[in-house]
Design a protein around this motif. Structure first.
Motif, PDB file in Angstrom:
ATOM      1  N   PRO A 180       0.802  -1.230   0.000  1.00  0.00           N
ATOM      2  CA  PRO A 180       0.000   0.000   0.000  1.00  0.00           C
ATOM      3  C   PRO A 180       0.834   1.279   0.000  1.00  0.00           C
ATOM      4  CG  PRO A 180      -0.022  -1.024   2.183  1.00  0.00           C
ATOM      5  CD  PRO A 180       0.708  -1.955   1.279  1.00  0.00           C
ATOM      6  N   VAL A 181       1.986   1.224   0.634  1.00  0.00           N
ATOM      7  CA  VAL A 181       2.782   2.445   0.826  1.00  0.00           C
ATOM      8  C   VAL A 181       4.260   2.164   0.545  1.00  0.00           C
ATOM      9  CG1 VAL A 181       1.238   3.525   2.514  1.00  0.00           C
ATOM     10  CG2 VAL A 181       2.999   1.929   3.292  1.00  0.00           C
ATOM     11  N   THR A 182       5.084   3.185   0.718  1.00  0.00           N
ATOM     12  CA  THR A 182       6.507   3.076   0.425  1.00  0.00           C
ATOM     13  C   THR A 182       7.244   2.225   1.464  1.00  0.00           C
ATOM     14  OG1 THR A 182       6.351   5.297  -0.435  1.00  0.00           O
ATOM     15  CG2 THR A 182       8.567   4.450  -0.074  1.00  0.00           C
ATOM     16  N   PHE A 184      10.831   1.609   3.220  1.00  0.00           N
ATOM     17  CA  PHE A 184      12.064   2.378   3.439  1.00  0.00           C
ATOM     18  C   PHE A 184      13.267   1.487   3.771  1.00  0.00           C
ATOM     19  CE2 PHE A 184       8.808   5.437   5.300  1.00  0.00           C
ATOM     20  CZ  PHE A 184       8.705   6.169   4.143  1.00  0.00           C
ATOM     21  N   ALA A 200       6.273   2.817   5.569  1.00  0.00           N
ATOM     22  CA  ALA A 200       5.321   3.798   6.083  1.00  0.00           C
ATOM     23  C   ALA A 200       4.095   3.162   6.741  1.00  0.00           C
ATOM     24  CB  ALA A 200       4.891   4.731   4.947  1.00  0.00           C
ATOM     25  N   MET A 224       6.674   4.714  11.764  1.00  0.00           N
ATOM     26  CA  MET A 224       7.138   4.232  10.473  1.00  0.00           C
ATOM     27  C   MET A 224       8.515   3.587  10.630  1.00  0.00           C
ATOM     28  SD  MET A 224       5.929   6.887   7.701  1.00  0.00           S
ATOM     29  CE  MET A 224       6.337   8.378   8.440  1.00  0.00           C
ATOM     30  N   ASP A 244       6.532  10.730  11.846  1.00  0.00           N
ATOM     31  CA  ASP A 244       6.563  11.484  10.585  1.00  0.00           C
ATOM     32  C   ASP A 244       6.469  12.991  10.767  1.00  0.00           C
ATOM     33  OD1 ASP A 244       4.123  10.331  11.414  1.00  0.00           O
ATOM     34  OD2 ASP A 244       3.129  10.976   9.604  1.00  0.00           O
TER      35      ASP A 244
ATOM     36  N   PRO B  54       7.894  10.385   0.536  1.00  0.00           N
ATOM     37  CA  PRO B  54       7.707   9.005   0.994  1.00  0.00           C
ATOM     38  C   PRO B  54       6.267   8.623   1.355  1.00  0.00           C
ATOM     39  CG  PRO B  54       8.629  10.340   2.760  1.00  0.00           C
ATOM     40  CD  PRO B  54       8.460  11.260   1.586  1.00  0.00           C
ATOM     41  N   PHE B  55       5.316   9.557   1.258  1.00  0.00           N
ATOM     42  CA  PHE B  55       3.996   9.288   1.843  1.00  0.00           C
ATOM     43  C   PHE B  55       2.879   9.043   0.834  1.00  0.00           C
ATOM     44  CE2 PHE B  55       6.033  12.093   5.181  1.00  0.00           C
ATOM     45  CZ  PHE B  55       6.456  11.020   5.941  1.00  0.00           C
ATOM     46  N   TYR B  56       3.249   8.739  -0.402  1.00  0.00           N
ATOM     47  CA  TYR B  56       2.230   8.406  -1.402  1.00  0.00           C
ATOM     48  C   TYR B  56       1.556   7.091  -1.022  1.00  0.00           C
ATOM     49  CZ  TYR B  56       0.319   6.687  -5.821  1.00  0.00           C
ATOM     50  OH  TYR B  56      -0.509   6.173  -6.777  1.00  0.00           O
ATOM     51  N   LEU B 108      -1.676   7.164   6.789  1.00  0.00           N
ATOM     52  CA  LEU B 108      -1.095   6.045   6.044  1.00  0.00           C
ATOM     53  C   LEU B 108      -1.893   4.769   6.245  1.00  0.00           C
ATOM     54  CD1 LEU B 108       2.459   7.220   6.801  1.00  0.00           C
ATOM     55  CD2 LEU B 108       1.639   6.752   4.496  1.00  0.00           C
TER      56      LEU B 108
END
Lengths: 303, 212
Positions: A180-182, A184, A200, A224, A244, B54-56, B108
């Motif tokens: 769903p998200v990035t 890291f 994230a 995160m 964040d 980074p939050f897409y 998120l």
């Protein structure tokens, strides 16, 4: 029992990456002031400091065997230093855009780099300082990691897609686009059979690398996740991250028993965690935070 | 008139490349000049790019109302038109927008302050939301954009606010502060006005896409 670290090491600069040497005799900190510091993990005493660059660091990475250090800066050329002598060993040709993320293959032969605005990953022959391949990448910055046998390269982009390439041919092995998200932070199990990615959504997603299918999701991190470290035996995983909104908010570092999929210990961090490491005997965990300190904790909860 | 500086060949190429002419062989100088002028008027500069960040989050619903009742944030309307560099409307455009809450925190888990908008038959889009907050890593208030359309280069950018305290009342001089904002054009003028019940803000953020 007060929840306090065994030792607090003051680094005088933000520590971008921490690692224990394979013999456990030193804790290495790659510092933003262009010095690599070696500390005694038992006493916290500074063993030596290797100055290696005066450039403003952007991307920086240690090779998995801790012999080499690669960094990119405003000069837009990736440089590689010998960590023992502090001498520059390789210098790649300058690029149009300063590279962001970097990774060195475990066999020490290849370097991978990317740059946010290029949407490509470049694969380099380290010794020849020559570009081998240009891999079309997704949108946004990506984290890069080689598999333990150096055969695969994984890129995690901020378009939320994980791309797995065969490092020799540059062909896609897998494209994982259902996260769903990035992501890291990434880690491979020592035998290369499992791969973990976290980011994230505060979850560590575990994949088996035969078919790149998801086999587990470790939930429980309150923030995160930007840093992962796996013990050499592959059983204990350390995860840290950041709030964040502000780096100043305290965070939690979680120590996972991977086979049991349970949290062994929760360590309080004062603020954003830059990097985590676990000692070769899995007894000690090092946490580098944004306050220019490295804290050494016992991996097991105190009785 | 800049046309005098152009050769006939350059003017023809300019018109053909913008899709205004298929061939200039039979055109008189006057007609060619008129076509070039029309192309010049319609030509647009592509919107400047910014980092994706980074939050897409993928899969946002298509919603125009992102401000729930009772939201403590400052009400904001964002509207704009989507065209390409030829000045044409862009078919099938998808506009992903996302921003933080008024404290600087992104959702998120769900899709709060996230939408994948479409443009109407006039190329217009609009969304009701709030002014984003500030956070350490990117301390200027901003709205993220990821815009895609068939036959066009995907555009990743951000809209900023001229009223943001980050610009210290002088976005012309302060926009490049701390290397956060990379293009002055992305800092948009903000209209502040009395709304029903509470003050409101509005910005226009027009988008110009490059053809692939």
């Amino acid at each position: 029992m007060a929840d306090t670290p065994e030792r607090i090491i003051t680094a005088d600069a933000v520590v971008r990456q921490v690692a224990f040497t394979p013999d456990g005799g030193s804790l290495i900190g790659v510092c933003q002031d262009g010095q690599v510091r070696f500390w005694d993990p038992q006493s916290g005493a500074l063993q030596r400091a290797v100055p290696w660059t005066k450039e403003d660091l952007r991307g920086v990475t240690l090779s998995p065997d801790l012999r080499l250090l690669a960094a990119s800066g405003p000069e837009k050329a990736i440089k590689v230093w010998d960590l023992k002598s502090g001498e520059m060993r390789h210098r790649m040709p300058a690029l149009p855009i300063a590279p962001g993320e970097l990774a060195i293959s475990p066999d020490g032969k290849m370097l991978a780099s990317n740059a946010e605005a290029e949407n490509t990953v470049r694969l380099w022959d380290l010794a020849a300082a020559k570009q081998l391949l240009t891999l079309p990448d997704g949108l946004g910055d990506s984290s890069l990691l080689f598999s333990p046998d150096s055969s695969l390269l994984v890129g995690a982009n901020s378009d939320t897609v994980l791309r797995v390439w065969h490092a020799g041919s540059g062909k896609h092995v897998a494209v994982i686009d259902d996260l769903p998200v990035t992501m890291f932070a990434m880690v491979f199990s020592p035998d290369g059979r499992y791969f973990g990615a976290a980011g994230a959504d505060r979850t560590i997603h575990v994949f088996e690398t035969g078919g790149w299918k998801k086999v587990a999701a470790l939930n429980g991190q309150p923030e995160m996740i930007t840093a992962l470290a796996l013990a050499p035996q592959g059983r204990i995983l350390v995860a840290g991250g950041f709030d964040d909104v502000t780096v100043k908010n305290p965070t939690k570092v979680l120590i996972w028993d991977v086979p049991a999929r349970s949290i062994m210990r929760t360590i309080p961090a004062r603020q954003r965690v830059e990097s985590v490491a676990i000692s070769p005997d899995a007894q000690w965990v090092a946490v580098a935070d944004a306050e220019k300190t490295v804290q050494v904790w016992s991996a097991s909860p105190k009785a | 008139m800049k046309f005098s500086g152009l050769t006939r060949r350059q003017a023809l190429e300019s018109c053909i490349s913008r899709g205004l002419l298929l061939s200039g062989a039979a055109l008189s100088q006057t007609k060619l000049f008129a076509a070039w002028q029309a192309a010049e008027a319609a030509a647009q500069k592509p919107t400047a790019r910014e980092v994706l960040g980074p939050f897409y989050k993928k899969g946002a619903p298509n919603v125009k109302q992102l401000r729930p009742a009772g939201d403590p944030g400052f009400p904001l309307t964002v509207a704009g038109k989507v065209v390409n560099t030829k000045g044409q409307l862009v078919e099938g455009v998808k506009i992903d927008i996302w921003h933080s809450d008024h404290h600087g925190r992104y959702d998120l888990v769900g899709f709060k302050y996230r939408s994948q908008l479409t443009a109407d038959e006039k190329g217009l889009y609009t969304v009701e939301t709030i002014l984003p907050g500030h956070y350490d890593d990117r301390p200027a208030q901003h709205i993220h954009y990821l815009i895609s359309a068939p036959g066009h280069k995907t555009l990743v950018t951000q809209a900023y606010f001229a009223t943001d305290p980050f610009f210290e009342g002088d976005p012309d001089k302060k926009f490049a502060k701390r290397n956060i904002v990379h293009n002055r054009e992305l800092v948009r003028p903000v209209s502040l006005y009395e709304g029903p019940g509470a003050p409101r803000a509005a910005i226009t953020f027009d988008i110009c896409m490059e053809t692939a």
